[in-house]
Design a protein around this motif. Sequence first.
Motif, PDB file in Angstrom:
ATOM      1  N   MET A   1      56.105  44.869  45.138  1.00 55.76           N
ATOM      2  CA  MET A   1      55.676  43.899  46.138  1.00 55.76           C
ATOM      3  C   MET A   1      54.361  43.282  45.687  1.00 55.76           C
ATOM      4  N   ALA A   2      54.384  42.110  45.193  1.00 54.37           N
ATOM      5  CA  ALA A   2      53.162  41.411  44.808  1.00 54.37           C
ATOM      6  C   ALA A   2      52.802  40.416  45.903  1.00 54.37           C
ATOM      7  N   ILE A   3      51.526  40.145  46.027  1.00 51.93           N
ATOM      8  CA  ILE A   3      51.083  39.156  47.004  1.00 51.93           C
ATOM      9  C   ILE A   3      51.562  37.791  46.521  1.00 51.93           C
ATOM     10  N   SER A   4      52.253  37.103  47.387  1.00 51.33           N
ATOM     11  CA  SER A   4      52.902  35.851  46.992  1.00 51.33           C
ATOM     12  C   SER A   4      51.928  34.677  46.971  1.00 51.33           C
ATOM     13  N   GLU A   5      52.318  33.687  46.211  1.00 53.37           N
ATOM     14  CA  GLU A   5      51.574  32.433  46.155  1.00 53.37           C
ATOM     15  C   GLU A   5      51.508  31.805  47.547  1.00 53.37           C
ATOM     16  N   GLU A   6      52.609  31.903  48.285  1.00 47.75           N
ATOM     17  CA  GLU A   6      52.674  31.353  49.642  1.00 47.75           C
ATOM     18  C   GLU A   6      51.632  32.014  50.547  1.00 47.75           C
ATOM     19  N   PHE A   7      51.508  33.344  50.454  1.00 51.10           N
ATOM     20  CA  PHE A   7      50.516  34.048  51.265  1.00 51.10           C
ATOM     21  C   PHE A   7      49.108  33.606  50.881  1.00 51.10           C
ATOM     22  N   ARG A   8      48.831  33.531  49.577  1.00 52.35           N
ATOM     23  CA  ARG A   8      47.489  33.106  49.132  1.00 52.35           C
ATOM     24  C   ARG A   8      47.186  31.698  49.620  1.00 52.35           C
ATOM     25  N   GLU A   9      48.187  30.833  49.624  1.00 50.14           N
ATOM     26  CA  GLU A   9      47.980  29.456  50.089  1.00 50.14           C
ATOM     27  C   GLU A   9      47.649  29.434  51.591  1.00 50.14           C
ATOM     28  N   LYS A  10      48.341  30.275  52.371  1.00 45.78           N
ATOM     29  CA  LYS A  10      48.048  30.360  53.809  1.00 45.78           C
ATOM     30  C   LYS A  10      46.613  30.817  54.045  1.00 45.78           C
ATOM     31  N   ILE A  11      46.191  31.820  53.302  1.00 50.70           N
ATOM     32  CA  ILE A  11      44.831  32.343  53.438  1.00 50.70           C
ATOM     33  C   ILE A  11      43.824  31.267  53.049  1.00 50.70           C
ATOM     34  N   LYS A  12      44.085  30.590  51.946  1.00 51.65           N
ATOM     35  CA  LYS A  12      43.201  29.521  51.483  1.00 51.65           C
ATOM     36  C   LYS A  12      43.080  28.423  52.537  1.00 51.65           C
ATOM     37  N   ASN A  13      44.212  28.041  53.135  1.00 47.88           N
ATOM     38  CA  ASN A  13      44.196  26.993  54.153  1.00 47.88           C
ATOM     39  C   ASN A  13      43.453  27.429  55.407  1.00 47.88           C
ATOM     40  N   GLN A  14      43.561  28.700  55.754  1.00 48.52           N
ATOM     41  CA  GLN A  14      42.934  29.189  56.978  1.00 48.52           C
ATOM     42  C   GLN A  14      41.450  29.491  56.798  1.00 48.52           C
ATOM     43  N   PHE A  15      41.072  30.043  55.643  1.00 40.48           N
ATOM     44  CA  PHE A  15      39.705  30.521  55.474  1.00 40.48           C
ATOM     45  C   PHE A  15      38.914  29.832  54.375  1.00 40.48           C
ATOM     46  N   GLY A  16      39.554  28.996  53.579  1.00 40.96           N
ATOM     47  CA  GLY A  16      38.857  28.283  52.518  1.00 40.96           C
ATOM     48  C   GLY A  16      38.881  29.029  51.185  1.00 40.96           C
ATOM     49  N   ASP A  17      38.459  28.340  50.137  1.00 42.34           N
ATOM     50  CA  ASP A  17      38.472  28.900  48.784  1.00 42.34           C
ATOM     51  C   ASP A  17      37.473  30.031  48.584  1.00 42.34           C
ATOM     52  N   GLY A  18      36.306  29.892  49.145  1.00 37.92           N
ATOM     53  CA  GLY A  18      35.228  30.837  48.882  1.00 37.92           C
ATOM     54  C   GLY A  18      35.191  32.031  49.813  1.00 37.92           C
ATOM     55  N   PHE A  19      36.295  32.306  50.479  1.00 33.83           N
ATOM     56  CA  PHE A  19      36.322  33.395  51.448  1.00 33.83           C
ATOM     57  C   PHE A  19      36.115  34.738  50.760  1.00 33.83           C
ATOM     58  N   ARG A  20      35.205  35.537  51.290  1.00 30.70           N
ATOM     59  CA  ARG A  20      34.879  36.850  50.736  1.00 30.70           C
ATOM     60  C   ARG A  20      35.699  37.932  51.437  1.00 30.70           C
ATOM     61  N   TYR A  21      36.415  38.706  50.676  1.00 37.09           N
ATOM     62  CA  TYR A  21      37.269  39.734  51.270  1.00 37.09           C
ATOM     63  C   TYR A  21      37.173  41.090  50.574  1.00 37.09           C
ATOM     64  N   THR A  22      36.684  41.126  49.345  1.00 33.15           N
ATOM     65  CA  THR A  22      36.758  42.366  48.569  1.00 33.15           C
ATOM     66  C   THR A  22      35.956  43.507  49.181  1.00 33.15           C
ATOM     67  N   THR A  23      34.791  43.230  49.746  1.00 29.03           N
ATOM     68  CA  THR A  23      33.976  44.297  50.337  1.00 29.03           C
ATOM     69  C   THR A  23      34.719  44.968  51.482  1.00 29.03           C
ATOM     70  N   GLU A  24      35.352  44.173  52.323  1.00 29.61           N
ATOM     71  CA  GLU A  24      36.086  44.735  53.458  1.00 29.61           C
ATOM     72  C   GLU A  24      37.335  45.483  52.996  1.00 29.61           C
ATOM     73  N   VAL A  25      37.992  44.975  51.965  1.00 26.98           N
ATOM     74  CA  VAL A  25      39.173  45.663  51.419  1.00 26.98           C
ATOM     75  C   VAL A  25      38.744  47.005  50.832  1.00 26.98           C
ATOM     76  N   LYS A  26      37.596  47.036  50.169  1.00 27.08           N
ATOM     77  CA  LYS A  26      37.076  48.297  49.630  1.00 27.08           C
ATOM     78  C   LYS A  26      36.838  49.312  50.758  1.00 27.08           C
ATOM     79  N   LYS A  27      36.320  48.847  51.890  1.00 25.60           N
ATOM     80  CA  LYS A  27      36.091  49.744  53.027  1.00 25.60           C
ATOM     81  C   LYS A  27      37.403  50.331  53.542  1.00 25.60           C
ATOM     82  N   ILE A  28      38.429  49.507  53.606  1.00 27.18           N
ATOM     83  CA  ILE A  28      39.745  49.984  54.057  1.00 27.18           C
ATOM     84  C   ILE A  28      40.276  51.033  53.082  1.00 27.18           C
ATOM     85  N   LEU A  29      40.187  50.749  51.798  1.00 26.66           N
ATOM     86  CA  LEU A  29      40.670  51.688  50.782  1.00 26.66           C
ATOM     87  C   LEU A  29      39.895  53.006  50.843  1.00 26.66           C
ATOM     88  N   LYS A  30      38.580  52.904  51.048  1.00 28.05           N
ATOM     89  CA  LYS A  30      37.755  54.113  51.143  1.00 28.05           C
ATOM     90  C   LYS A  30      38.148  54.947  52.353  1.00 28.05           C
TER      91      LYS A  30
END
Length: 86
Positions: free
Chosen positions: A1-30
């Motif tokens: 299951m890879a993250i699809s281009e369609e999903f990335r496009e939805k995120i880009k449209n909703q939050f913009g190109d420069g949206f920061r997510y890695t710090t929060e994803v790291k918290k979830i993984l931790k």
Amino acid sequence: MAISEEFREKIKNQFGDGFRYTTEVKKILKSQKKTNTNGEAYSSDHIRAIYNGKRDNQDIELAILQFFKKIKDKAKKIKTLEKSFD
């Protein structure tokens, strides 16, 4: 299951190109005690590689999806509250 281009496009449209997510994803993984094969936290570069479809990792993909669902739910709550003032 890879993250699809369609999903990335939805995120880009909703939050913009420069949206920061890695710090929060790291918290979830931790919080889920998910680490790389060396027992260390995943790097931001590795998380971005998963997001961009260059690598596969179901734990990271799931954490990314959980994060975006969380912020989408928050955005819905804010809109509902804003409408209550009309």
